[in-house]
Structure formats: C-alpha cells, structure tokens
Design a protein around this motif. Structure first.
Motif, PDB file in Angstrom:
ATOM      1  N   VAL A  58     -10.851  45.182  28.435  1.00  0.00           N
ATOM      2  CA  VAL A  58     -11.092  45.308  29.880  1.00  0.00           C
ATOM      3  C   VAL A  58      -9.738  45.504  30.561  1.00  0.00           C
ATOM      4  CG1 VAL A  58     -13.206  43.913  29.917  1.00  0.00           C
ATOM      5  CG2 VAL A  58     -10.980  42.790  30.150  1.00  0.00           C
ATOM      6  N   THR A  59      -9.764  45.878  31.821  1.00  0.00           N
ATOM      7  CA  THR A  59      -8.516  46.067  32.562  1.00  0.00           C
ATOM      8  C   THR A  59      -8.130  44.777  33.278  1.00  0.00           C
ATOM      9  OG1 THR A  59      -9.648  46.768  34.583  1.00  0.00           O
ATOM     10  CG2 THR A  59      -9.109  48.495  32.954  1.00  0.00           C
ATOM     11  N   PRO A  60      -6.860  44.595  33.593  1.00  0.00           N
ATOM     12  CA  PRO A  60      -6.455  43.431  34.387  1.00  0.00           C
ATOM     13  C   PRO A  60      -7.206  43.374  35.723  1.00  0.00           C
ATOM     14  CG  PRO A  60      -4.527  44.499  33.440  1.00  0.00           C
ATOM     15  CD  PRO A  60      -5.699  45.402  33.173  1.00  0.00           C
ATOM     16  N   GLU A  61      -7.484  44.551  36.285  1.00  0.00           N
ATOM     17  CA  GLU A  61      -8.209  44.608  37.561  1.00  0.00           C
ATOM     18  C   GLU A  61      -9.608  44.011  37.431  1.00  0.00           C
ATOM     19  OE1 GLU A  61      -4.791  47.045  37.661  1.00  0.00           O
ATOM     20  OE2 GLU A  61      -6.484  47.205  36.248  1.00  0.00           O
ATOM     21  N   GLU A  62     -10.259  44.272  36.283  1.00  0.00           N
ATOM     22  CA  GLU A  62     -11.595  43.703  36.041  1.00  0.00           C
ATOM     23  C   GLU A  62     -11.529  42.183  35.928  1.00  0.00           C
ATOM     24  OE1 GLU A  62     -14.377  46.574  33.514  1.00  0.00           O
ATOM     25  OE2 GLU A  62     -12.340  46.566  32.718  1.00  0.00           O
ATOM     26  N   LEU A  63     -10.477  41.684  35.306  1.00  0.00           N
ATOM     27  CA  LEU A  63     -10.313  40.240  35.158  1.00  0.00           C
ATOM     28  C   LEU A  63     -10.025  39.588  36.514  1.00  0.00           C
ATOM     29  CD1 LEU A  63      -8.231  39.958  31.853  1.00  0.00           C
ATOM     30  CD2 LEU A  63     -10.702  39.745  32.161  1.00  0.00           C
ATOM     31  N   ILE A  64      -9.227  40.275  37.326  1.00  0.00           N
ATOM     32  CA  ILE A  64      -8.926  39.763  38.674  1.00  0.00           C
ATOM     33  C   ILE A  64     -10.193  39.704  39.509  1.00  0.00           C
ATOM     34  CG2 ILE A  64      -7.709  40.311  40.831  1.00  0.00           C
ATOM     35  CD1 ILE A  64      -5.445  41.458  38.942  1.00  0.00           C
ATOM     36  N   LYS A  65     -11.035  40.720  39.358  1.00  0.00           N
ATOM     37  CA  LYS A  65     -12.309  40.752  40.086  1.00  0.00           C
ATOM     38  C   LYS A  65     -13.238  39.632  39.607  1.00  0.00           C
ATOM     39  CE  LYS A  65     -16.132  43.822  41.357  1.00  0.00           C
ATOM     40  NZ  LYS A  65     -16.776  45.142  41.114  1.00  0.00           N
ATOM     41  N   ALA A  66     -13.262  39.378  38.296  1.00  0.00           N
ATOM     42  CA  ALA A  66     -14.112  38.318  37.732  1.00  0.00           C
ATOM     43  C   ALA A  66     -13.615  36.934  38.162  1.00  0.00           C
ATOM     44  CB  ALA A  66     -14.136  38.414  36.218  1.00  0.00           C
ATOM     45  N   ASN A  67     -12.282  36.772  38.240  1.00  0.00           N
ATOM     46  CA  ASN A  67     -11.636  35.546  38.720  1.00  0.00           C
ATOM     47  C   ASN A  67     -12.298  34.271  38.175  1.00  0.00           C
ATOM     48  OD1 ASN A  67      -9.622  34.202  40.105  1.00  0.00           O
ATOM     49  ND2 ASN A  67     -10.808  34.049  41.996  1.00  0.00           N
ATOM     50  N   PRO A  68     -12.224  34.053  36.853  1.00  0.00           N
ATOM     51  CA  PRO A  68     -12.936  32.926  36.238  1.00  0.00           C
ATOM     52  C   PRO A  68     -12.439  31.559  36.673  1.00  0.00           C
ATOM     53  CG  PRO A  68     -11.383  33.895  34.718  1.00  0.00           C
ATOM     54  CD  PRO A  68     -11.426  34.811  35.891  1.00  0.00           C
ATOM     55  N   ASP A  69     -13.350  30.579  36.602  1.00  0.00           N
ATOM     56  CA  ASP A  69     -12.989  29.190  36.908  1.00  0.00           C
ATOM     57  C   ASP A  69     -12.219  28.561  35.752  1.00  0.00           C
ATOM     58  OD1 ASP A  69     -14.443  29.071  39.420  1.00  0.00           O
ATOM     59  OD2 ASP A  69     -16.270  29.064  38.213  1.00  0.00           O
ATOM     60  N   VAL A  70     -12.552  28.993  34.537  1.00  0.00           N
ATOM     61  CA  VAL A  70     -11.941  28.440  33.315  1.00  0.00           C
ATOM     62  C   VAL A  70     -11.612  29.591  32.365  1.00  0.00           C
ATOM     63  CG1 VAL A  70     -12.325  26.970  31.284  1.00  0.00           C
ATOM     64  CG2 VAL A  70     -13.227  26.260  33.512  1.00  0.00           C
ATOM     65  N   ILE A  71     -10.460  29.496  31.709  1.00  0.00           N
ATOM     66  CA  ILE A  71     -10.091  30.488  30.684  1.00  0.00           C
ATOM     67  C   ILE A  71      -9.864  29.755  29.361  1.00  0.00           C
ATOM     68  CG2 ILE A  71      -8.412  32.214  29.924  1.00  0.00           C
ATOM     69  CD1 ILE A  71      -7.820  32.796  32.875  1.00  0.00           C
ATOM     70  N   ILE A  72     -10.502  30.250  28.306  1.00  0.00           N
ATOM     71  CA  ILE A  72     -10.303  29.713  26.953  1.00  0.00           C
ATOM     72  C   ILE A  72      -9.710  30.834  26.096  1.00  0.00           C
ATOM     73  CG2 ILE A  72     -11.451  28.798  24.893  1.00  0.00           C
ATOM     74  CD1 ILE A  72     -13.547  27.540  26.812  1.00  0.00           C
ATOM     75  N   VAL A  73      -8.605  30.519  25.429  1.00  0.00           N
ATOM     76  CA  VAL A  73      -7.900  31.528  24.629  1.00  0.00           C
ATOM     77  C   VAL A  73      -7.974  31.156  23.156  1.00  0.00           C
ATOM     78  CG1 VAL A  73      -5.726  32.764  24.285  1.00  0.00           C
ATOM     79  CG2 VAL A  73      -6.333  31.934  26.572  1.00  0.00           C
ATOM     80  N   GLY A  74      -8.465  32.074  22.333  1.00  0.00           N
ATOM     81  CA  GLY A  74      -8.567  31.834  20.896  1.00  0.00           C
ATOM     82  C   GLY A  74      -7.221  31.902  20.204  1.00  0.00           C
ATOM     83  N   SER A  75      -7.108  31.226  19.068  1.00  0.00           N
ATOM     84  CA  SER A  75      -5.895  31.264  18.226  1.00  0.00           C
ATOM     85  C   SER A  75      -4.623  30.969  19.018  1.00  0.00           C
ATOM     86  CB  SER A  75      -5.773  32.628  17.531  1.00  0.00           C
ATOM     87  OG  SER A  75      -6.925  32.902  16.773  1.00  0.00           O
ATOM     88  N   SER A  76      -4.701  29.972  19.892  1.00  0.00           N
ATOM     89  CA  SER A  76      -3.543  29.637  20.720  1.00  0.00           C
ATOM     90  C   SER A  76      -3.595  28.174  21.132  1.00  0.00           C
ATOM     91  CB  SER A  76      -3.529  30.510  21.981  1.00  0.00           C
ATOM     92  OG  SER A  76      -2.481  30.126  22.849  1.00  0.00           O
ATOM     93  N   THR A  77      -2.422  27.579  21.301  1.00  0.00           N
ATOM     94  CA  THR A  77      -2.369  26.239  21.884  1.00  0.00           C
ATOM     95  C   THR A  77      -2.561  26.363  23.391  1.00  0.00           C
ATOM     96  OG1 THR A  77       0.003  26.314  22.290  1.00  0.00           O
ATOM     97  CG2 THR A  77      -0.713  25.486  20.126  1.00  0.00           C
ATOM     98  N   THR A  78      -2.931  25.273  24.015  1.00  0.00           N
ATOM     99  CA  THR A  78      -3.096  25.274  25.473  1.00  0.00           C
ATOM    100  C   THR A  78      -1.769  25.596  26.164  1.00  0.00           C
ATOM    101  OG1 THR A  78      -4.966  23.749  25.426  1.00  0.00           O
ATOM    102  CG2 THR A  78      -3.679  23.826  27.472  1.00  0.00           C
ATOM    103  N   ALA A  79      -0.699  24.978  25.690  1.00  0.00           N
ATOM    104  CA  ALA A  79       0.629  25.195  26.299  1.00  0.00           C
ATOM    105  C   ALA A  79       1.025  26.663  26.234  1.00  0.00           C
ATOM    106  CB  ALA A  79       1.669  24.328  25.609  1.00  0.00           C
ATOM    107  N   HIS A  80       0.830  27.281  25.070  1.00  0.00           N
ATOM    108  CA  HIS A  80       1.212  28.688  24.918  1.00  0.00           C
ATOM    109  C   HIS A  80       0.317  29.591  25.770  1.00  0.00           C
ATOM    110  CE1 HIS A  80       2.905  32.245  23.108  1.00  0.00           C
ATOM    111  NE2 HIS A  80       1.691  32.680  22.795  1.00  0.00           N
ATOM    112  N   ALA A  81      -0.987  29.315  25.773  1.00  0.00           N
ATOM    113  CA  ALA A  81      -1.924  30.128  26.559  1.00  0.00           C
ATOM    114  C   ALA A  81      -1.556  30.085  28.037  1.00  0.00           C
ATOM    115  CB  ALA A  81      -3.348  29.636  26.342  1.00  0.00           C
TER     116      ALA A  81
END
Length: 339
Positions: A228-251
């Motif tokens: 997806v594009t960054p613009e689509e993510l900005i439009k979605a503007n999620p309440d929570v983001i979960i990132v796979g294969s990553s620590t919370t600090a790094h994400a």
C-alpha cells in the motif's frame, strides 16, 4: 507340461496377490491440504519438512527426532534452537525456495512436507511421497495440525486434538471477555519493519485474530503481504499498529523516524507493538497462534483481559507442548520478540 504351466500361472497370480497385499499393508493414504490423496509409509520414521512453520508443528506434536531435513530459517530460529538444539544439525536441502534434490534424496525421507506447490512438484518428480500442509485461517491451522499428527502417528494425533481444543478454548475465552468492550480499535498489521508499506489485509489469519481480539483491520483490501502507499496508511490512521518480526522498541523507532508515518495516531500515542516470536513468529503461520489471540486481546483491551498473565501463559504452553521450562525472563523475551 500343460499341468506345470498351470501350476506356474497359479503361483505367479498368488505371488502377485501376496505382493500387492504386502504393499498395501505397508502404506496408507492421507489427504493433504490441497485435497490430494498421497500414499505414505504406514510407519513414518524420517520426515523432510521444507515448510518453516510446520517444523514448529512437528515439534509441538513430539515428532522432532524424526526430522531429517528442515529449512535454513528454522535452524536460525533462536527459541527453536533453545527448545531443540539438535535442529542445528539437521540438513537443510534448500537454496532459497529451490530444493537441492540430491541433498534431499540423501536424507532418505519417508515423507516430504511442504507448503510450496513448486517444491511439491520437484519432490514428487524425485518419487518422494509429498504432502502440502498449507493453510490460511484458523480452521485450516487445526486441520493442518491433524494432518501432520496423522503423518507422524504414535501419540501425535492425541496431542494434536489436545492442542486444537486449547486453541478453541482460548479463542472462546477472548471473545467472551471482550464481548462487552467499549470500543473496537482499528489495527494495522505491518509484515516487518524493513518495509512499512507491506501489510496484511482481509481474508487472512491475521485479520481473523484481529477480529477475535476485538479489533478491526485498518486495511480493507484482501490478502497477505500486500503493498500500500504511505498515503493510504495516513488515510486509514490506525489506533494500533502491530509489526511482525520486530521488537516494540525497534518498531516504534522505525515509525517515528519516518517523515510520513510518524503523524499516524498509533505512532503519536505510542500504540505500536512488535509481535511476539517464540519457536516461530506468532502472527502468521504458527502453532503459537493459541497464545497470539490472548496477547492481541490484551494489547487491544487490557482492562477486559487483566486476569490473563501472558508470562504464565507462555510458560505453561512451552512446558505442556515442548516439555521445556522457560524462566519468567525467557517468557518475557519471547513476548518482547527478543532472543
């Protein structure tokens, strides 16, 4: 002479029946996840498991000593090597996703397990009994676990049924506890921190656990690992983001340093989390999905899930299925996606 010929014909027919009967009694038929019927030996002692995630299922079912071939990724999976150090000595006959046929044949597998149609084709051409164990949802996960259990035999089917019951119980527990929630936060699941625009959408197991945990996927498009594009993510503007294969600090660091995405609500409010990783990452194809549903619900609805202690849950799971006693610190590191 004619009498001798008749006797010879009868003998040959009888021998043919005996041989066919012996062959039939030494094999059995399983139906894989694509619906293909595959003849495999009745007794399976040597397993070539070329699907990263399914090696974890073999471990869960107590069949790890039967693994004679695995994947390079599994051999580097930190918590897998802690629970079962011998995995580092198992042959990995792959170059990328390509099977090194001669290396695979040298392992003399009774059965090959894969999730890749191209791998399945190659293994079948090498005259090796090959089973596809791929799934895309919780119903498929349960079915795939039982397929692997049936292949392994012994106590594996009993363990598989026990695991499936526990997975169902955890899903039911979460749905019951978040049923009266005050809100349904939108959740963005990013595949990994290397590419923040690769995400998971509808009709995926990720969408399933987001929904079970009392959230709503911020992505309306269907599919795994979609761009997806960054613009689509900005439009979605999620309440929570979960990132796979990553620590919370790094994400959090990666998102905060991205000029476009640091304006997202979840980033500003520090509601960005790395997804836990145990013997395999929990979020996508994992037997530890039984823990994922609990963790995700606790992230999204901490008040409703306050009676769930995730450190204890992880310790209990590892003791019960892997027969490995984690320290509280080890369990916390798994939850934090740390080695």
């Amino acid at each position: 002479m004619k009498k001798l010929l008749k006797v010879l014909v009868v003998f040959l027919l009888f021998s043919s029946v005996i041989t066919s009967s012996a062959l039939a009694s030494s094999t059995r038929t399983v139906t894989d996840m694509t619906g293909q019927k595959v003849k495999i030996p009745k007794s399976i002692k040597r397993v070539a498991d070329l699907w990263h995630a399914n090696n974890q299922v073999v471990l869960l079912l107590g069949g790890q000593k039967k693994l004679v071939a695995t994947t390079p990724l599994v051999k580097k999976q930190h918590w897998f090597t802690i629970v079962y150090p011998r995995i580092t000595k198992v042959t990995a006959p792959l170059a990328g996703n390509q099977i090194q046929v001669e290396e695979l044949i040298k392992t003399h597998p009774d059965v090959v397990i894969t999730a890749d149609p191209a791998q399945a084709k190659t293994a079948k051409q090498a005259k090796l009994p090959t089973v596809n164990a791929m799934y895309t949802d919780f119903a498929g996960l349960k079915k795939s676990v039982m397929l692997t259990a049936t292949i392994l035999g012994g106590d594996a089917p009993k363990i598989g049924r026990q695991y499936n019951r526990e997975l169902t119980q955890n899903i039911n527990l979460v749905e019951r506890q978040v049923k009266d929630r005050k809100s349904t936060p939108t959740v963005l699941h990013i595949v990994n921190s290397a590419d923040l625009t690769k995400v998971d959408g509808q009709k995926t197991i990720i969408n399933e656990w987001i929904k079970i945990a009392g959230g709503r996927n911020a992505i309306t498009e269907s599919g795994n690992q979609i761009s997806v594009t960054p613009e689509e993510l900005i439009k979605a503007n999620p309440d929570v983001i979960i990132v796979g294969s990553s620590t919370t600090a790094h994400a959090r660091k990666v998102l905060q340093t991205n000029k476009q995405l640091r304006q997202l609500k979840a980033v500003r409010e520090k509601k960005v989390y790395g997804n836990p990783q145990g013997t395999f990452p929990w979020d996508r194809y994992s037997a530890e999905e039984a823990l994922q549903v609990l963790w995700a619900a606790k992230i999204l609805h901490p008040q409703e899930m306050k009676n769930i202690n995730m450190v204890s849950e992880v310790q209990h799971f590892y003791q019960k299925y892997y027969h490995y006693r984690l320290t509280p610190n080890q369990a916390q590191r798994i939850l934090a996606s740390e080695n």
